[in-house]
Scaffold this motif. Structure first.
Motif, PDB file in Angstrom:
ATOM      1  N   VAL A 370       0.820  -1.200   0.000  1.00  0.00           N
ATOM      2  CA  VAL A 370       0.000   0.000   0.000  1.00  0.00           C
ATOM      3  C   VAL A 370       0.863   1.262   0.000  1.00  0.00           C
ATOM      4  N   ARG A 371       2.048   1.177   0.541  1.00  0.00           N
ATOM      5  CA  ARG A 371       2.962   2.332   0.474  1.00  0.00           C
ATOM      6  C   ARG A 371       3.418   2.609  -0.958  1.00  0.00           C
ATOM      7  N   ARG A 372       3.394   1.587  -1.805  1.00  0.00           N
ATOM      8  CA  ARG A 372       3.796   1.745  -3.208  1.00  0.00           C
ATOM      9  C   ARG A 372       2.592   1.800  -4.148  1.00  0.00           C
ATOM     10  N   ARG A 373       1.415   2.097  -3.595  1.00  0.00           N
ATOM     11  CA  ARG A 373       0.181   2.005  -4.369  1.00  0.00           C
ATOM     12  C   ARG A 373       0.124   2.951  -5.554  1.00  0.00           C
ATOM     13  N   PHE A 374       0.890   4.021  -5.525  1.00  0.00           N
ATOM     14  CA  PHE A 374       0.885   4.968  -6.643  1.00  0.00           C
ATOM     15  C   PHE A 374       2.055   4.740  -7.606  1.00  0.00           C
ATOM     16  N   ARG A 375       2.983   3.872  -7.210  1.00  0.00           N
ATOM     17  CA  ARG A 375       4.122   3.570  -8.082  1.00  0.00           C
ATOM     18  C   ARG A 375       3.986   2.217  -8.768  1.00  0.00           C
ATOM     19  N   LEU A 376       3.403   1.254  -8.065  1.00  0.00           N
ATOM     20  CA  LEU A 376       3.216  -0.065  -8.662  1.00  0.00           C
ATOM     21  C   LEU A 376       2.112  -0.026  -9.716  1.00  0.00           C
ATOM     22  N   ASN A 377       2.303  -0.823 -10.750  1.00  0.00           N
ATOM     23  CA  ASN A 377       1.294  -0.955 -11.797  1.00  0.00           C
ATOM     24  C   ASN A 377       0.386  -2.126 -11.441  1.00  0.00           C
ATOM     25  N   PHE A 378      -0.895  -1.842 -11.197  1.00  0.00           N
ATOM     26  CA  PHE A 378      -1.865  -2.895 -10.894  1.00  0.00           C
ATOM     27  C   PHE A 378      -2.693  -3.257 -12.120  1.00  0.00           C
ATOM     28  N   ASN A 379      -2.277  -2.794 -13.290  1.00  0.00           N
ATOM     29  CA  ASN A 379      -3.004  -3.056 -14.541  1.00  0.00           C
ATOM     30  C   ASN A 379      -4.466  -2.630 -14.456  1.00  0.00           C
ATOM     31  N   GLY A 380      -4.705  -1.533 -13.762  1.00  0.00           N
ATOM     32  CA  GLY A 380      -6.054  -1.007 -13.673  1.00  0.00           C
ATOM     33  C   GLY A 380      -6.971  -1.770 -12.747  1.00  0.00           C
ATOM     34  N   ARG A 381      -6.431  -2.742 -11.976  1.00  0.00           N
ATOM     35  CA  ARG A 381      -7.264  -3.550 -11.076  1.00  0.00           C
ATOM     36  C   ARG A 381      -6.685  -3.450  -9.669  1.00  0.00           C
ATOM     37  N   GLN A 382      -7.180  -2.486  -8.929  1.00  0.00           N
ATOM     38  CA  GLN A 382      -6.669  -2.206  -7.595  1.00  0.00           C
ATOM     39  C   GLN A 382      -6.966  -3.339  -6.621  1.00  0.00           C
ATOM     40  N   PRO A 383      -6.002  -3.709  -5.769  1.00  0.00           N
ATOM     41  CA  PRO A 383      -6.305  -4.650  -4.681  1.00  0.00           C
ATOM     42  C   PRO A 383      -7.253  -3.982  -3.686  1.00  0.00           C
ATOM     43  N   SER A 384      -8.032  -4.802  -2.983  1.00  0.00           N
ATOM     44  CA  SER A 384      -8.952  -4.277  -1.978  1.00  0.00           C
ATOM     45  C   SER A 384      -8.927  -5.175  -0.753  1.00  0.00           C
ATOM     46  N   CYS A 385      -9.368  -4.603   0.385  1.00  0.00           N
ATOM     47  CA  CYS A 385      -9.341  -5.337   1.654  1.00  0.00           C
ATOM     48  C   CYS A 385     -10.595  -6.199   1.804  1.00  0.00           C
ATOM     49  N   SER A 386     -10.405  -7.394   2.319  1.00  0.00           N
ATOM     50  CA  SER A 386     -11.534  -8.233   2.718  1.00  0.00           C
ATOM     51  C   SER A 386     -11.747  -8.203   4.226  1.00  0.00           C
ATOM     52  N   SER A 387     -10.689  -7.906   4.977  1.00  0.00           N
ATOM     53  CA  SER A 387     -10.772  -7.737   6.424  1.00  0.00           C
ATOM     54  C   SER A 387      -9.622  -6.809   6.839  1.00  0.00           C
ATOM     55  N   PRO A 388      -9.747  -6.156   8.010  1.00  0.00           N
ATOM     56  CA  PRO A 388     -10.847  -6.205   8.979  1.00  0.00           C
ATOM     57  C   PRO A 388     -12.124  -5.540   8.452  1.00  0.00           C
ATOM     58  N   GLU A 389     -13.193  -5.733   9.172  1.00  0.00           N
ATOM     59  CA  GLU A 389     -14.511  -5.318   8.703  1.00  0.00           C
ATOM     60  C   GLU A 389     -14.591  -3.815   8.452  1.00  0.00           C
TER      61      GLU A 389
END
Length: 566
Positions: A370-389
């Motif tokens: 998440v610290r590299r979220r603006f530098r890493l290429n996620f191919n337009g598909r951002q990871p998301s959290c499933s937990s904690p609620e």
């Protein structure tokens, strides 16, 4: 005056020659009925005209002939003889079931031949005679059962062949003899039950091969021997393929390997270790559950690893250690809850990461991502959290820098009950030591034996699912101090347990442990060992007399029965 006359005569001569050339051109381009001809491009289009035979009167100097989408059934001997300038011939989408020997004789300049989607079942040797300059051959979507010896022997300049979606059950060992220039081969949806290794070994210039929808359950050793120029191998949609032998890919210098939509339950490390030039590896859509640590290090040039749509539960620390050129990891659509930074040789080299569609637990283990979220290429598909609620379904890009130390945290493990556990028991007793801990994420529990070896989840001494240590039928050699450790990314905590096992007196009970249970045998106490030595027989004189008498009576009974039958 003379110059002007000569000039006028020259112009008239040029006009006459031009008219004659047009007439000659018109005469040499008689377009068959139902076809469309374009003289400027030398193309004859007879596609989808409901033709049942090859039309007569085709221009001899045509370069492209399209007969696709008709009702052609048979091609006769020297069917296109005289069209020596033809370069492209399309016979696809017909109902051709028979091609006679030397059907293409005379097409010495033909470079592209398409016979796809017909009804061919067998190709007689000699059908392709005369096609010495052919570059591309498409035989896909037919009903071909077998490739015979020397079927393609005169096609020395062929570069590409598509033999996919046929009913192939056998490829003869010398079927590909003569294809010394073939670079790309496609064999899809066939009924081959084994790799035709000897046939493939004739293709020593082959650089790309695709094998799709085969019914082969294991890739044998030396499956592709002598294919030293092969760079790309695609094995797709083999639902029966469960494993690769350790030397199945030996001798190959692949740069791209795809084994996708198969049934591999583990990464085939032993088969991959030979591929020192591999740059692209795709094992997507296999039921692989883990990527183990420190087993891919020999693939020094690996840049991309794809394992999308699998059953991944864990990527171990050091999984990509030693891969200094590693740039892309795609593990989308799996069952991963986390991905630790320690899995990589250097996250600074990582450019593209696909973690989407995984049940990610957003804690300190994913902070590096998440610290590299603006530098890493996620191919337009951002990871998301499933937990904690509280952060469920939030994408990584939605977090502010101020939230990171609050959300992406871990809590160091703490063993709940730190009371000293000691047990002193008799041999054969079952013993259990407790070890419960809390923390975030949930700590993993490990036990070490008195000999400092890790205890597993099976065997007489085992770690239970709740973290407890169980010793069944304790033995004297089990005595000592056992160590329980609870660990997570935030740290660890440990506690010890002591066991003392007393042995049974030897004159009362003899015991041993089998795979099924603890077996005990009771022996009567003996006070006269010399008597035991002097009586070597396990029975007394009375027992001996009775046994002898019974044996004699049994013998007399047998004799009596024999006389009755006689």
């Amino acid at each position: 005056m003379f110059v002007e006359v000569c000039g006028q005569q020259g112009v008239q001569t040029l006009l006459l020659l031009w008219c004659l050339s047009l007439s000659a051109a018109d005469l040499s381009w008689p377009c068959p009925q139902k076809c469309t001809c374009r003289q400027e491009t030398l193309e004859i289009n007879c596609s989808s005209k409901h033709l049942t035979n090859v039309p007569e009167g085709l221009p001899n100097n045509g370069k492209r002939l399209d007969l696709s989408g008709n009702r052609l059934k048979t091609l006769g001997r020297r069917q296109f003889y005289g069209m020596s300038k033809l370069e492209d011939l399309d016979l696809g989408e017909n109902i051709i079931s028979m091609i006679e020997v030397e059907a293409f004789q005379g097409l010495k300049n033909l470079k592209f031949l398409r016979i796809k989607n017909n009804r061919l079942k067998i190709i007689p040797v000699g059908v392709f005679s005369g096609l010495s300059n052919l570059r591309s051959l498409d035989l896909s979507k037919n009903e071909i059962l077998v490739f015979l010896d020397y079927t393609f022997q005169e096609m020395g300049n062929l570069r590409e062949m598509n033999a996919g979606e046929n009913d192939l059950v056998f490829i003869s060992q010398r079927a590909f003899v003569g294809l010394q220039s073939l670079q790309e081969l496609i064999v899809d949806r066939s009924n081959l039950t084994s790799i035709p290794t000897e046939a493939f070994s004739q293709l020593q210039s082959l650089s790309k091969m695709r094998l799709r929808r085969l019914t082969i359950s294991i890739l044998p050793n030396n499956a592709f021997r002598r294919l030293h120029q092969l760079r790309t191998l695609q094995i797709l949609q083999w639902p029966s393929l469960e494993s690769l032998n350790s030397n199945s890919l030996i001798g190959l210098n692949l740069t791209t390997l795809v084994i996708s939509n198969c049934n591999l339950s583990a990464v085939p490390y032993a088969a991959l270790r030979h591929l020192g030039y591999l740059r692209y590896l795709d094992l997507s859509y296999n039921p692989i559950t883990s990527i183990q640590g420190n087993l891919l290090g020999e693939m020094l040039r690996l840049q991309e690893f794809h394992l999308a749509g699998g059953s991944l539960l864990r990527i171990e620390p050091g999984a990509f250690r030693g891969l200094v050129n590693f740039r892309l990891l795609n593990v989308s659509s799996n069952r991963l809850t986390t991905l630790e930074e320690s899995a990589f040789h250097s996250v600074g080299n990582l450019e593209t990461l696909r973690l989407d569609r995984n049940p990610l637990t957003c804690d300190c283990r994913l902070l590096w991502v998440v610290r590299r979220r603006f530098r890493l290429n996620f191919n337009g598909r951002q990871p998301s959290c499933s937990s904690p609620e509280l952060v469920r379904k939030r994408e990584f890009r939605d977090f502010s820098d101020a939230e990171l130390p609050i959300v992406f945290i871990c809590k160091q493990p703490r063993i709940v009950d730190r009371q000293t556990q000691e047990a002193s028991v008799d041999e054969g007793t079952n013993v259990q030591f407790e070890c419960k801990a809390d923390g975030y994420p949930q700590p993993s529990i490990t036990w070490l034996s008195p000999h400092q070896t890790q205890i597993g989840s099976v065997g007489r001494i085992r770690v239970l699912a709740n973290g407890s240590l169980e010793l069944r039928c304790a033995q004297v050699q089990d005595s000592g101090t056992y160590l329980c450790t609870a660990a997570n990314p935030a740290g660890n905590d440990s506690i010890s347990a002591s066991l003392q096992v007393r042995s049974f007196p030897r004159n009362y009970t003899s015991s041993y442990f089998s795979d099924d249970a603890w077996i005990e045998t009771s022996l009567p106490p003996s006070t006269n060992s010399s008597a035991e030595v002097s009586n070597p027989y396990p029975f007394d004189a009375k027992t001996l007399v009775i046994a002898t008498t019974m044996g004699f009576l049994s013998f007399l009974s047998s004799v009596a029965i024999c006389f009755v039958f006689m």
